[in-house]
Write a protein that holds these residues in place. Structure first.
Motif, PDB file in Angstrom:
ATOM      1  N   GLY A  89     -15.509  46.632 -50.193  1.00 16.71           N
ATOM      2  CA  GLY A  89     -16.306  45.540 -50.719  1.00 16.71           C
ATOM      3  C   GLY A  89     -15.536  44.241 -50.634  1.00 16.71           C
ATOM      4  O   GLY A  89     -14.524  44.162 -49.927  1.00 16.71           O
ATOM      5  N   PRO A  90     -15.951  43.212 -51.352  1.00 17.32           N
ATOM      6  CA  PRO A  90     -15.205  41.946 -51.362  1.00 17.32           C
ATOM      7  C   PRO A  90     -13.773  42.181 -51.835  1.00 17.32           C
ATOM      8  O   PRO A  90     -13.529  43.040 -52.693  1.00 17.32           O
ATOM      9  CB  PRO A  90     -15.987  41.090 -52.368  1.00 17.32           C
ATOM     10  CG  PRO A  90     -17.344  41.709 -52.440  1.00 17.32           C
ATOM     11  CD  PRO A  90     -17.140  43.171 -52.215  1.00 17.32           C
ATOM     12  N   THR A 149     -12.182  45.138 -54.392  1.00 15.95           N
ATOM     13  CA  THR A 149     -11.322  46.180 -53.842  1.00 15.95           C
ATOM     14  C   THR A 149      -9.959  46.172 -54.516  1.00 15.95           C
ATOM     15  O   THR A 149      -9.427  47.218 -54.901  1.00 15.95           O
ATOM     16  CB  THR A 149     -11.170  45.989 -52.321  1.00 15.95           C
ATOM     17  OG1 THR A 149     -12.465  46.021 -51.719  1.00 15.95           O
ATOM     18  CG2 THR A 149     -10.304  47.074 -51.714  1.00 15.95           C
ATOM     19  N   LYS A 184     -11.262  46.133 -46.829  1.00 13.19           N
ATOM     20  CA  LYS A 184     -11.775  44.851 -47.324  1.00 13.19           C
ATOM     21  C   LYS A 184     -12.643  44.204 -46.260  1.00 13.19           C
ATOM     22  O   LYS A 184     -12.388  44.322 -45.068  1.00 13.19           O
ATOM     23  CB  LYS A 184     -10.622  43.902 -47.660  1.00 13.19           C
ATOM     24  CG  LYS A 184      -9.726  44.396 -48.782  1.00 13.19           C
ATOM     25  CD  LYS A 184      -8.601  43.405 -49.037  1.00 13.19           C
ATOM     26  CE  LYS A 184      -7.650  43.908 -50.122  1.00 13.19           C
ATOM     27  NZ  LYS A 184      -6.544  42.975 -50.371  1.00 13.19           N
ATOM     28  N   TRP A 185     -13.711  43.526 -46.687  1.00  9.29           N
ATOM     29  CA  TRP A 185     -14.491  42.712 -45.754  1.00  9.29           C
ATOM     30  C   TRP A 185     -14.515  41.286 -46.267  1.00  9.29           C
ATOM     31  O   TRP A 185     -14.427  41.032 -47.463  1.00  9.29           O
ATOM     32  CB  TRP A 185     -15.885  43.270 -45.523  1.00  9.29           C
ATOM     33  CG  TRP A 185     -16.745  43.434 -46.744  1.00  9.29           C
ATOM     34  CD1 TRP A 185     -16.879  44.550 -47.511  1.00  9.29           C
ATOM     35  CD2 TRP A 185     -17.623  42.455 -47.335  1.00  9.29           C
ATOM     36  NE1 TRP A 185     -17.759  44.329 -48.519  1.00  9.29           N
ATOM     37  CE2 TRP A 185     -18.233  43.061 -48.444  1.00  9.29           C
ATOM     38  CE3 TRP A 185     -17.949  41.139 -47.007  1.00  9.29           C
ATOM     39  CZ2 TRP A 185     -19.135  42.383 -49.248  1.00  9.29           C
ATOM     40  CZ3 TRP A 185     -18.860  40.460 -47.818  1.00  9.29           C
ATOM     41  CH2 TRP A 185     -19.430  41.086 -48.912  1.00  9.29           C
ATOM     42  N   TRP A 186     -14.613  40.366 -45.333  1.00  5.99           N
ATOM     43  CA  TRP A 186     -14.534  38.943 -45.651  1.00  5.99           C
ATOM     44  C   TRP A 186     -15.839  38.260 -45.348  1.00  5.99           C
ATOM     45  O   TRP A 186     -16.517  38.628 -44.403  1.00  5.99           O
ATOM     46  CB  TRP A 186     -13.429  38.275 -44.814  1.00  5.99           C
ATOM     47  CG  TRP A 186     -12.053  38.553 -45.342  1.00  5.99           C
ATOM     48  CD1 TRP A 186     -11.263  37.701 -46.038  1.00  5.99           C
ATOM     49  CD2 TRP A 186     -11.289  39.750 -45.205  1.00  5.99           C
ATOM     50  NE1 TRP A 186     -10.068  38.283 -46.344  1.00  5.99           N
ATOM     51  CE2 TRP A 186     -10.057  39.553 -45.846  1.00  5.99           C
ATOM     52  CE3 TRP A 186     -11.521  40.979 -44.624  1.00  5.99           C
ATOM     53  CZ2 TRP A 186      -9.059  40.508 -45.906  1.00  5.99           C
ATOM     54  CZ3 TRP A 186     -10.539  41.951 -44.691  1.00  5.99           C
ATOM     55  CH2 TRP A 186      -9.339  41.716 -45.324  1.00  5.99           C
TER      56      TRP A 186
END
Length: 330
Positions: free
Chosen positions: A302-303, A307, A328-330
């Protein structure tokens, strides 16, 4: 940072690469008209050497510190690069588009939870998107599934505004965030913690787990998985992706799979079929702590603040680091 690309036949190791892009030129074989079928000879022009050069160029030219290719420049990818044709597309939510891609190369494979480098003809930026389908779908039908959130990044814009049926792209697999148990491994429980579009790799893991459960039921052999609990948070129910797919698996395996869906900014009435599974408010630490055991693996995507928070909470609760996997995603 000096990028190092090592081309071997094994899967890559990469911390965080779910939702980002970087500048890189697509090779000549994909410059033709959309929908053109590529031959195997043409496919082979996407050589490790040429892609290494393109990746190095993209990192040097990139001005974004969070570019997918820059963040993963030290990572080993799979050597296999395959063309793929869009064979299905639909809106999964008001902001997310789902793609089905028919993969050309027979040696192309992935582990549940991994991502792909996404090369688009005519677009000088490479996307990085997590696969949300099960590896078995690829094995049986040569199809993978992606779900891409609308952003101003060129790959996402192309997917939302220009991509059509029969559009062609090229794909390459990477990522260390995966669940790939072997038949003789000890049984494990899974806790999956997702935020927003971070559901993508966790849905792949959930679907793979369901395939393992079916295999065990049908053959009486294979990996014996324990229980799976999904915690999934989004802004509202319209942005809870794959609701039907998730609830279908919960209903198919009621003793094995459970879910807790959270909404943080719901402004409309929640439908009756969803209400039993919905909690208004964020995922709480206590809910996660209640599932801690020595047999449990935790997967978080997640964001970054979400996380970081849950991985730290689990470490503080003495969960071994090797039992905490995050992307992690941005």
């Amino acid at each position: 940072m000096t990028p190092k690309i090592s081309w071997t036949s094994k899967f890559c190791v990469c911390p965080g690469g779910t939702m980002a892009c970087a500048a890189v030129m697509i090779p000549g074989l994909l410059r033709g008209s959309v929908g053109t079928t590529c031959t195997r000879a043409a496919l082979l022009r996407l050589t490790p050497r040429s892609l290494r050069h393109l990746t190095l160029t993209s990192v040097m030219k990139s001005k974004r510190k969070t570019d997918h290719m820059e963040r993963t420049a030290d990572v080993v990818r799979r050597e296999v690069v395959s063309t793929a044709k869009v064979c299905g597309a639909a809106n999964e939510s008001p902001s997310v588009k789902r793609l089905h891609l028919l993969v050309a190369e027979k040696d192309f494979s992935f582990k549940a939870g991994q991502w792909v480098d996404f090369f688009i003809p005519g677009v000088s930026v490479v996307g990085g998107f997590s696969i949300c389908s099960s590896p078995r779908l690829l094995e049986e039908e040569r199809i993978i599934e992606l779900a891409v959130k609308y952003t101003n990044h060129p790959p996402a814009l192309w997917i939302h505004n220009q991509c059509t049926l029969d559009s062609e792209v090229a794909l390459r697999v990477g990522g260390q965030f995966f669940f790939d148990p072997q038949p003789t491994d000890a049984s494990r429980n899974l806790v999956l913690i997702a935020g927003g579009v971070g559901i993508n790799p966790l849905l792949s893991i959930l679907r793979h787990s369901a395939d393992l459960l079916r295999e065990r039921a049908n053959k009486g052999s294979g990996f014996e998985i324990g229980t799976i609990k999904l915690f999934y948070s989004a802004k509202n129910t319209s942005e809870l992706l794959f609701k039907k797919n998730i609830l279908d698996l919960v209903n198919e395996f009621p003793e094995k799979i459970a879910c807790s869906l959270h909404v943080t900014k719901q402004t409309t009435q929640i439908s009756a079929d969803l209400k039993p599974y919905i909690t208004e408010g964020r995922i709480m630490e206590k809910e996660i702590r209640d599932h801690i055991s020595k047999e449990t693996l935790f997967y978080i995507c997640g964001p970054p603040p979400m996380t970081d928070f849950f991985s730290k909470q689990l470490e503080n609760s003495h969960v071994p680091k090797e039992h905490i996997c995050f992307e992690k995603w941005w």
